[in-house]
Design an enzyme around this catalytic site. Structure first.
Site, PDB file in Angstrom:
ATOM      1  N   ASP A 289      48.473  28.005  62.614  1.00 16.87           N
ATOM      2  CA  ASP A 289      49.365  28.934  63.316  1.00 16.87           C
ATOM      3  C   ASP A 289      49.079  30.391  62.991  1.00 16.87           C
ATOM      4  O   ASP A 289      49.603  31.289  63.656  1.00 16.87           O
ATOM      5  CB  ASP A 289      50.829  28.625  62.978  1.00 16.87           C
ATOM      6  CG  ASP A 289      51.322  27.360  63.650  1.00 16.87           C
ATOM      7  OD1 ASP A 289      50.818  27.037  64.749  1.00 16.87           O
ATOM      8  OD2 ASP A 289      52.189  26.677  63.081  1.00 16.87           O
TER       9      ASP A 289
ATOM     10  N   ARG B 168      45.661  29.848  72.505  1.00 14.80           N
ATOM     11  CA  ARG B 168      45.734  31.019  71.634  1.00 14.80           C
ATOM     12  C   ARG B 168      44.383  31.707  71.460  1.00 14.80           C
ATOM     13  O   ARG B 168      44.344  32.922  71.232  1.00 14.80           O
ATOM     14  CB  ARG B 168      46.330  30.621  70.275  1.00 14.80           C
ATOM     15  CG  ARG B 168      47.833  30.382  70.356  1.00 14.80           C
ATOM     16  CD  ARG B 168      48.452  29.971  69.043  1.00 14.80           C
ATOM     17  NE  ARG B 168      49.918  30.005  69.152  1.00 14.80           N
ATOM     18  CZ  ARG B 168      50.739  29.448  68.266  1.00 14.80           C
ATOM     19  NH1 ARG B 168      50.256  28.807  67.213  1.00 14.80           N
ATOM     20  NH2 ARG B 168      52.050  29.534  68.436  1.00 14.80           N
TER      21      ARG B 168
ATOM     22  N   ARG C 238      62.778  19.476  59.627  1.00 13.32           N
ATOM     23  CA  ARG C 238      62.797  18.204  58.915  1.00 13.32           C
ATOM     24  C   ARG C 238      64.089  18.010  58.131  1.00 13.32           C
ATOM     25  O   ARG C 238      64.577  16.880  58.005  1.00 13.32           O
ATOM     26  CB  ARG C 238      61.575  18.110  57.998  1.00 13.32           C
ATOM     27  CG  ARG C 238      60.258  17.932  58.776  1.00 13.32           C
ATOM     28  CD  ARG C 238      59.037  18.294  57.927  1.00 13.32           C
ATOM     29  NE  ARG C 238      57.767  17.971  58.573  1.00 13.32           N
ATOM     30  CZ  ARG C 238      57.187  18.730  59.505  1.00 13.32           C
ATOM     31  NH1 ARG C 238      57.782  19.842  59.928  1.00 13.32           N
ATOM     32  NH2 ARG C 238      56.024  18.366  60.026  1.00 13.32           N
TER      33      ARG C 238
END
Length: 448
Positions: free
Chosen positions: A327, A358, A33
Site C-alpha cells: 500500500d 496504482r 479484524r
C-alpha cells in the site's frame, strides 16, 4: 466523482519546515479484524484506538447487521458484544462495504461457513475490484456465490450449511485472501490449512491466537503453513489498536522531502510484515529513526522521527519486500521522484488491482509533474529529479483512491509549482484527520 459524495478538489503548495507531532489514526487492518473477531466471541470485547474512518465504520455496521452489538462510548472506546463462532444472523439488508476491499473480503470469509445468506456491495471503486480470489477458496468450504461478471460486486454469498475444512495454497501474496480463508475455517470442523509462498501481513494469525484460537505457523519448503483448528470458543479481549504504519507513511514521507522538516510520528506499529516502506526509506538514505521501541498488544511499536533528507538516492527495492509495503508504493514513488537516480520497484502486479491501477495512476500523475517513469505489468521505475527538482504544476486524477490522492498532495509540498488532485474525498475512508494533521505540521494543503 467520489464514491462518497460530491468531489472535493484539493491542492498542495510548496512548504518549508514541517514540524511537530503527527498523531495518526489507528491501524486499519487491526481495526477491521478487532471488530470482526469481537463479533465472533461470546461476551464483550473492548477496543481503544480504533480507526474511525469510513472503511472501518462500514465494517462495524456490517457486524451489527449480522447480530453483534457494536457501540462507541463518549470516551472513544468501542464495545463489541459478540454472537460466537457460527452465530451470525442473516442480515435484513444489503451489506455496503463502501471503499473497503479488506472489509468486504474478511466479512465474506467470516460468514461463508455459516448457514446464512448475505449480499455485498460497495462504492464505484470497490465494485470494480476482483472478488473471485476470495470466493473461489470459500466455495471449497461449501459456500455458493452469485455476482457480476468477472467476480465483481454486488454479490450474494450463500453460506455453507455443513462446512468442511480446506487445505488451500494462496496463489498470489494476499493477506486478505489468507485471512478470509482462516476466518471461514473458524466454523469448519477439523483443521483448515493455508499455505502462502510469500509471507504477507500476519495480523489475523496473531489476533486469532490472542482471541484463543488454536493456530500454528511453520515455515516449510512449501512456504508458510498456517494450521487452524475449527470451532473454537473465542475469548473476548481488551485491544489497544496501534497506529497505522500505512497512514504514518504520509507525514513521514512529507517530512523527508520538505525542506527543513523534523516530524515525530508516535506509537507506530512496526510489524515486520508491514514495515517494508520504512526499511526502504532508510536504505535510500532517509534520516528516519526509531525511538522508544516497545511491544504493545503483541505488536512491535516505535515512535518515528523523520527529518528532511536532501541526499536520498534511488535504489532497487527487493521484490520479496513487496508484500510488506504494497500500500505504500504510491507515496514511495513520490519520495523516489525527489531522490537522485532511479528507484526500481518489481514484483508489484498487485498494485494493478487495488482501489485503482496504482501504477498507472501514479505514473500518469508523476509524468504530468515532470518526472520520468517507466512501467510494465509487474514493475515500474521512477527517475528521481533530486531535492527540489520536481516541477509540479499538474492536476492529478485520484481514481477514487485515497492513497493516490494523499501521495500527490505530499508531492505538492516539495514541488516547485502546486500539485492538485481532482477529488480528495476518498481520503476519509482511511485517514479522516489527514487535512488538520498535515496543517498542524505546517503543510499548505487547500480545498479549491
Amino acid at each position: 466523482m467520489s464514491g462518497h459524495g460530491t468531489p472535493i478538489p484539493m491542492q498542495a503548495h510548496f512548504s518549508r519546515g514541517l514540524s511537530g507531532r503527527a498523531d495518526v489514526p489507528g491501524d486499519k487492518s487491526i481495526s477491521h479484524r478487532s471488530l470482526i473477531l469481537g463479533a465472533l466471541c461470546v461476551g464483550e470485547t473492548r477496543i481503544t484506538g480504533l480507526l474511525e474512518g469510513e472503511d472501518v465504520l462500514d465494517t462495524a455496521k456490517a457486524m451489527r447487521a449480522m447480530g453483534a452489538e457494536v457501540m462507541r462510548d463518549e470516551g472513544g472506546t468501542w464495545h463489541v458484544y459478540g454472537v460466537g463462532v457460527g452465530g451470525f444472523a442473516e442480515p435484513d439488508q444489503v451489506i455496503d462495504c463502501g471503499n473497503s476491499g479488506t472489509g468486504v473480503r474478511l466479512i465474506m470469509g467470516a460468514m461463508a461457513s455459516s448457514p446464512i445468506t448475505a449480499t455485498f456491495t460497495g462504492d464505484a471503486s470497490l465494485n470494480k475490484r476482483p472478488m473471485a480470489r476470495v470466493t473461489d477458496p470459500l466455495a471449497l468450504f461449501g459456500a455458493q456465490t452469485v455476482g457480476r461478471s468477472g467476480g465483481r460486486l454486488p454479490m450474494t454469498i450463500v453460506g455453507a450449511v455443513d462446512p468442511v475444512p480446506v487445505h488451500y495454497t494462496v496463489p498470489v501474496p494476499s493477506a486478505q485472501v489468507k485471512s478470509a480463508v482462516l476466518l471461514a475455517g473458524l466454523n469448519a470442523p477439523g483443521q483448515t490449512v493455508v499455505i502462502e509462498q510469500e509471507a504477507t501481513r500476519d495480523h489475523t494469525e496473531r489476533m486469532l491466537a490472542g482471541f484463543g484460537a488454536q493456530i500454528t505457523t511453520e515455515t516449510t519448503g512449501e512456504g508458510r503453513v498456517i494450521t487452524l483448528t475449527g470451532q473454537p470458543e473465542l475469548r473476548p479481549q481488551i485491544i489497544t489498536v496501534p497506529r497505522d504504519p500505512s497512514s504514518a507513511a504520509f507525514p513521514v514521507c512529507a517530512a523527508l522531502i520538505t525542506e527543513g522538516s523534523d516530524v515525530l510520528v508516535p506509537s507506530i506499529g512496526l510489524n515486520p510484515t508491514r514495515a517494508g516502506l520504512f526499511t526502504t526509506l532508510r536504505e535510500m538514505g532517509a534520516d528516519l529513526t526509531y525511538e522508544n521501541e516497545r511491544e504493545e498488544g503483541g505488536e512491535p511499536v516505535a515512535d518515528l522521527r523523520a527529518r528532511f533528507s536532501p541526499d536520498m538516492q534511488g535504489i532497487e527495492v527487493p521484490p520479496e519486500r513487496a508484500a510488506s509495503m504494497i500500500d505504500e508504493y504510491p507515496v514511495l514513488s513520490v519520495v523516489a521522484a525527489c531522490a537522485s537516480g532511479a528507484t526500481v520497484m518489481r514484483g508489484v502486479k498487485e498494485l494493478r488491482v487495488k482501489e485503482s491501477d496504482r501504477i498507472d495512476a501514479m505514473a500518469t500523475g508523476l509524468r504530468a509533474c515532470g518526472v520520468e517513469v517507466e512501467e510494465g505489468e509487474d514493475w515500474w521505475i521512477v527517475q528521481g529529479r533530486g531535492a527540489g527538482g520536481v516541477s509540479g504544476g499538474a492536476t492529478c486524477a485520484s481514481h477514487l483512491d485515497h492513497r493516490i490522492a494523499m501521495s500527490f498532495l505530499v508531492l505538492g509540498l516539495a514541488a516547485r509549482k502546486p500539485v492538485a488532485v481532482d477529488d480528495g474525498g476518498p481520503i476519509a475512508t482511511s485517514f479522516p484527520i489527514f487535512e488538520p494533521l498535515m496543517a498542524a505540521l505546517g503543510a499548505d494543503i487547500r480545498r479549491v
